[in-house]
Each structure stands twice: as structure tokens, then as C-alpha cells.
Design an enzyme around this catalytic site. Structure first.
Site, PDB file in Angstrom:
ATOM      1  N   ASP A  23      -2.784  16.935 -16.949  1.00  0.00           N
ATOM      2  CA  ASP A  23      -3.038  15.546 -17.323  1.00  0.00           C
ATOM      3  C   ASP A  23      -2.392  15.337 -18.691  1.00  0.00           C
ATOM      4  O   ASP A  23      -2.861  15.865 -19.708  1.00  0.00           O
ATOM      5  CB  ASP A  23      -4.553  15.307 -17.365  1.00  0.00           C
ATOM      6  CG  ASP A  23      -4.900  13.867 -17.726  1.00  0.00           C
ATOM      7  OD1 ASP A  23      -4.074  13.192 -18.388  1.00  0.00           O
ATOM      8  OD2 ASP A  23      -6.004  13.419 -17.382  1.00  0.00           O
TER       9      ASP A  23
ATOM     10  N   TYR B  89     -11.408  15.533 -19.195  1.00  0.00           N
ATOM     11  CA  TYR B  89     -11.848  14.131 -19.184  1.00  0.00           C
ATOM     12  C   TYR B  89     -13.062  14.028 -18.241  1.00  0.00           C
ATOM     13  O   TYR B  89     -13.051  14.634 -17.147  1.00  0.00           O
ATOM     14  CB  TYR B  89     -10.695  13.233 -18.718  1.00  0.00           C
ATOM     15  CG  TYR B  89     -11.176  11.889 -18.249  1.00  0.00           C
ATOM     16  CD1 TYR B  89     -11.797  11.011 -19.129  1.00  0.00           C
ATOM     17  CD2 TYR B  89     -11.056  11.497 -16.920  1.00  0.00           C
ATOM     18  CE1 TYR B  89     -12.288   9.787 -18.697  1.00  0.00           C
ATOM     19  CE2 TYR B  89     -11.531  10.280 -16.477  1.00  0.00           C
ATOM     20  CZ  TYR B  89     -12.148   9.425 -17.374  1.00  0.00           C
ATOM     21  OH  TYR B  89     -12.637   8.230 -16.943  1.00  0.00           O
TER      22      TYR B  89
ATOM     23  N   LYS C 214      -3.572   3.886 -20.325  1.00  0.00           N
ATOM     24  CA  LYS C 214      -3.605   4.224 -21.751  1.00  0.00           C
ATOM     25  C   LYS C 214      -2.241   3.970 -22.395  1.00  0.00           C
ATOM     26  O   LYS C 214      -1.764   2.864 -22.410  1.00  0.00           O
ATOM     27  CB  LYS C 214      -4.061   5.665 -21.925  1.00  0.00           C
ATOM     28  CG  LYS C 214      -5.171   6.109 -20.976  1.00  0.00           C
ATOM     29  CD  LYS C 214      -6.469   5.364 -21.179  1.00  0.00           C
ATOM     30  CE  LYS C 214      -7.600   6.037 -20.448  1.00  0.00           C
ATOM     31  NZ  LYS C 214      -8.403   5.271 -19.570  1.00  0.00           N
TER      32      LYS C 214
ATOM     33  N   ARG D 154       0.823  -1.231   0.000  1.00  0.00           N
ATOM     34  CA  ARG D 154       0.000   0.000   0.000  1.00  0.00           C
ATOM     35  C   ARG D 154       0.845   1.264   0.000  1.00  0.00           C
ATOM     36  O   ARG D 154       0.410   2.319  -0.458  1.00  0.00           O
ATOM     37  CB  ARG D 154      -0.971   0.010   1.203  1.00  0.00           C
ATOM     38  CG  ARG D 154      -1.789   1.308   1.257  1.00  0.00           C
ATOM     39  CD  ARG D 154      -2.995   1.258   2.172  1.00  0.00           C
ATOM     40  NE  ARG D 154      -2.691   0.735   3.482  1.00  0.00           N
ATOM     41  CZ  ARG D 154      -2.061   1.407   4.456  1.00  0.00           C
ATOM     42  NH1 ARG D 154      -1.648   2.644   4.247  1.00  0.00           N
ATOM     43  NH2 ARG D 154      -1.830   0.848   5.620  1.00  0.00           N
TER      44      ARG D 154
HETATM   45  N1  PLP Z   1      -7.266  11.166 -17.886  1.00  0.00           N
HETATM   46  C1  PLP Z   1      -7.682  10.961 -19.136  1.00  0.00           C
HETATM   47  C2  PLP Z   1      -7.311  11.957 -20.199  1.00  0.00           C
HETATM   48  C3  PLP Z   1      -8.467   9.843 -19.447  1.00  0.00           C
HETATM   49  O1  PLP Z   1      -8.869   9.656 -20.699  1.00  0.00           O
HETATM   50  C4  PLP Z   1      -8.800   8.929 -18.412  1.00  0.00           C
HETATM   51  C5  PLP Z   1      -9.610   7.726 -18.675  1.00  0.00           C
HETATM   52  O2  PLP Z   1     -10.202   7.564 -19.719  1.00  0.00           O
HETATM   53  C6  PLP Z   1      -8.361   9.185 -17.117  1.00  0.00           C
HETATM   54  C7  PLP Z   1      -7.578  10.300 -16.889  1.00  0.00           C
HETATM   55  C8  PLP Z   1      -8.699   8.267 -15.967  1.00  0.00           C
HETATM   56  O3  PLP Z   1      -7.876   7.167 -16.001  1.00  0.00           O
HETATM   57  P1  PLP Z   1      -8.236   5.738 -15.340  1.00  0.00           P
HETATM   58  O4  PLP Z   1      -9.387   5.166 -16.108  1.00  0.00           O
HETATM   59  O5  PLP Z   1      -6.954   4.975 -15.466  1.00  0.00           O
HETATM   60  O6  PLP Z   1      -8.610   5.979 -13.919  1.00  0.00           O
END
Ligand code: PLP
Length: 385
Positions: A176, A104, A201, A50
Site C-alpha cells: 500500500d 491501515y 488521498k 463497470r
Molecule cells: N490505505 C491507507 C493507507 C489509508 O489511509 C486508507 C484510508 O484512509 C485506505 C487505504 C482506504 O482507502 P479508501 O478510504 O479510499 O477506501
């Protein structure tokens, strides 16, 4: 430890144990929840899954930090764990956040619905209108949050202005960087404090795990680690192993995807049934010059609109054979989705409309199939719309 200049060499060698563990070329999985006490003085240093500090975590985190030329990195149980934990580290009750308006869906929902339950307020800003940001600033504003390329419209905010604004007003800058990946853009090199990824991703690239990463300044990453230690969003060592294995091919995958996505965007832009294509690599994209200046590639994501609205979009999605109709992105297989029904379905129809995310918008995550096959498949699917 050897120092490597080039990203492709770092992907393979940075952070790897020296000497190799029992000579193993691939990092072995340490599937042990806890490790024998070694005199650690601090709770956060005790080796425990953890606490994200088993041998699998440490090796992977070193490699990930090296990819963006950053001081430190931390893996998390998902992209959302990375994003929410980072935000809840730099913001406390009574603080205020400035966030880009088109985000997102999961992040958007967290900002609009959850932050207030922690006593944190927010205002949205337009990523391309830096002159309007100061008006939204409050004495308690502590952070500014953007995405390198917005999901799903592929807008590129004024990233240089974000860093400058954050410095002028003493804000923590968070970005992000999932869509770009470290191959195309490395936020710490441009002065961002924290770069966040859904490693689900591109970083992993094989659509078989959910993971997140926080990369950036060591003192901030350390604070995020302590918060994550308490919130519990750690990454299992087996998932660390898969991410470690996946990331080694990031360079070849993403550069291939950059090329195929550009070819597909150009094809779609010239097709009579397509009314709009969103891809920063197209000269017609409003922020193309900025993307050209800041990015090493334009990425594997694009979105487009067909003449004929939702019915045409649905027919296209039915006709297409190679891409899989599925949410998420960044893997080796091409995926198509309608964000209004998947990634942005949690957003109100009014919010989607205001941001320009129409019900008929189709988002494509370009995989590593041969580009000719992909183009031929899109062509036949469009012919039957
Ligand atoms: N940031 C972006 C640009 C995303 O497209 C996504 C998920 O689609 C996330 C964050 C969230 O990621 P996770 O699904 O791994 O929690």
C-alpha cells in the site's frame, strides 16, 4: 506515443489521447454507461463503466501506470476496493497471507475479520524483523503485504527484504503506497508486484472523491481487473475526471507537503510539551537511513504524542485553528485526527496497545497552507495545552 522521462512531465502528458479529442486540452467526461458494440471477442473487453474501460478509465490508467514506471494500472471505486480486490485475486480458499502487523485500520479489519470467511488464513509479521518471517511461512503462503509507511506510526518496513523474500518463496508482493505517493516512492521500480493506493488521498489531493488504484505487472493487473469486473467496484467517469485533474498537480503538492511536514516535525521534536514525533525525515526516526536511501521525499504525514496523555491531546485538537479535525489524509488542507477514535477505532484496544497506537496519539496530514502559518498555529495551540 511520446515517452517522458520525468515524473512531472508524465503527470501532465502521459496517457493523454493523441490526437486530443476535438482538441480538448482537458480530458472530456464520457458519461455513458455503455458503448456501441465494436466486435469485441471477450466479455471483459466490452466497453462498459463497470468494466473500468471507458475512455476516461483508459487514459487515466495509462497515466497512473507511467507514474510508477509500471506495465499497467487499474482504477477502482475506493482504496479499499483496490486492496480487497487485489488480495482476493492473488489469494484463494486454502491460501495463506503474510501481512505487516501495523496496517491501515480498514485493511487490518479485512485481514483479521473477513479473510477467514473466504477460507484464507494469515499471519502477521514485523516489517523490520526479516529474520523472523521464514518461521511464519507455510506451504500454502501465496502473498506478502506491507505499507510503505505504516499508518499512523510511520514505520518504514524493510522494503528491499520484502521483495527478496517474496522472490525466494514465490510469493506475490503487495504494498500500500498511499502515504508515499509515486512522487516519493515507486514500488514497481524496486520489484514489488502490485502497488496499491487509496487515490482518495494524495493522488487526487482535493478531498472530494473516493477512489483506488492498483499498479503493477500487466498479467496481475489484468487478473485483478477481471475480479473487479465481477465484484463491481468500478470508478464512475466523473470521478475519473476529478482524479485525472487532481493528479496533474501531484508533484508540486507532494513536494511542498514534504517540506512543510519536515519543518513541522522538527518544530514538534524540539517542543518541550511533545514527548514523541513519528516522521521518517527526522534523524531520530529508527528507519531514517532506509527512508533516505529509498525515498525521494519523506511525505506529508506525521504523528506525535504530547506530555499529558488524552486530555492534553484533546485540548490541543480544540486549540488548533488552521487544521480541520477530520479523518482521511493527503488533501490540500491540513487535517488532524486521533487514530484511536477514527482510522483505527475498529481495532481492539489491546491490538492498538500492542502496536503502540496510544489513545493520545495525534496524526497530522500536512496540507499546502504556508508552513509558517501552520507552525505558528501549532505553537499557539501547544502553549494553551
Ligand atoms: N490505505 C491507507 C493507507 C489509508 O489511509 C486508507 C484510508 O484512509 C485506505 C487505504 C482506504 O482507502 P479508501 O478510504 O479510499 O477506501
Amino acid at each position: 506515443m511520446a515517452q517522458y522521462q520525468r515524473l512531472d512531465t508524465k503527470l501532465i502528458h502521459a496517457g493523454e489521447p493523441e490526437p486530443r479529442i476535438a482538441g480538448a486540452v482537458a480530458m472530456p467526461i464520457f458519461q455513458s454507461a455503455m458503448f456501441e458494440y465494436g466486435g469485441e471477442a471477450e466479455y471483459h473487453d466490452i466497453t462498459y463503466i463497470r468494466l473500468n474501460n471507458t475512455p476516461n478509465h483508459l487514459v487515466l490508467q495509462k497515466k497512473l501506470a507511467a507514474l510508477e514506471n509500471a506495465e499497467a494500472a487499474l482504477v477502482a471505486g475506493s482504496g479499499m476496493a483496490a486492496i480487497t480486490t487485489a488480495l482476493l485475486t492473488v489469494l484463494s480458499a486454502g491460501d495463506h497471507l503474510l501481512a505487516q502487523s501495523c496496517l491501515y485500520g480498514g485493511t487490518h479489519d479485512f485481514v483479521t475479520r473477513d479473510l477467514k470467511t473466504f477460507g484464507i488464513s494469515y499471519d502477521f509479521i514485523e516489517g523490520n524483523c526479516p529474520d523472523t518471517w521464514a518461521a511464519k511461512l507455510k506451504p500454502n503462503t501465496k502473498a506478502i503485504y506491507v505499507e510503505t509507511m505504516s499508518n499512523p506510526l510511520l514505520e518504514v518496513p524493510d522494503l528491499e527484504a520484502v521483495v527478496k523474500f517474496a522472490r525466494e518463496h514465490n510469493l506475490v508482493s503487495l504494498i500500500d503506497n498511499t502515504f508515499a505517493s509515486p512522487v516519493n516512492f515507486r514500488p514497481p521500480e524496486h520489484g514489488f508486484d502490485l502497488s496499491l493506493h487509496s487515490a482518495t488521498k494524495y493522488l487526487n489531493g482535493h478531498s472530494d472523491i473516493v477512489a483506488g488504484v492498483v499498479i503493477g505487472r500487466a498479467h496481475l493487473v489484468e487478473r485483478v481487473k477481471h475480479r473487479l469486473d465481477h465484484l463491481g467496484g468500478s470508478l464512475d467517469p466523473h470521478a475519473c475526471f476529478l482524479l485525472h485533474r487532481g493528479v496533474k498537480t501531484l508533484g508540486v503538492r507532494v513536494r511542498f507537503q514534504n517540506q512543510s511536514a519536515l519543518a513541522l516535525a522538527q518544530f514538534l521534536a524540539s517542543h518541550p510539551k511533545v514527548v514523541r514525533v513519528n516522521y521518517p525525515g527526522l534523524e531520530s526516526h529508527p528507519q531514517h537511513q532506509r527512508a533516505r536511501r529509498l525515498f525521494d521525499g519523506f511525505g506529508g504525514m506525521l504523528s506525535f504524542e504530547l506530555d499529558g496523555g488524552v486530555r492534553a491531546a484533546e485540548r490541543f485538537m480544540k486549540n488548533v485553528r488552521l487544521p480541520i479535525c477530520a479523518p482521511s489524509l493527503g488533501g490540500v488542507e491540513t487535517l488532524v485526527t486521533r487514530p484511536a477514535t477514527t482510522s483505527h477505532s475498529g481495532m481492539s484496544p489491546e491490538d492498538r496497545k500492542r502496536l503502540g497506537i496510544t489513545d493520545s496519539l495525534i496524526r497530522v496530514s500536512v496540507g499546502i497552507e504556508a508552513a509558517d502559518d501552520l507552525l505558528a498555529d501549532f505553537e499557539q495551540a501547544l502553549a494553551r495545552v
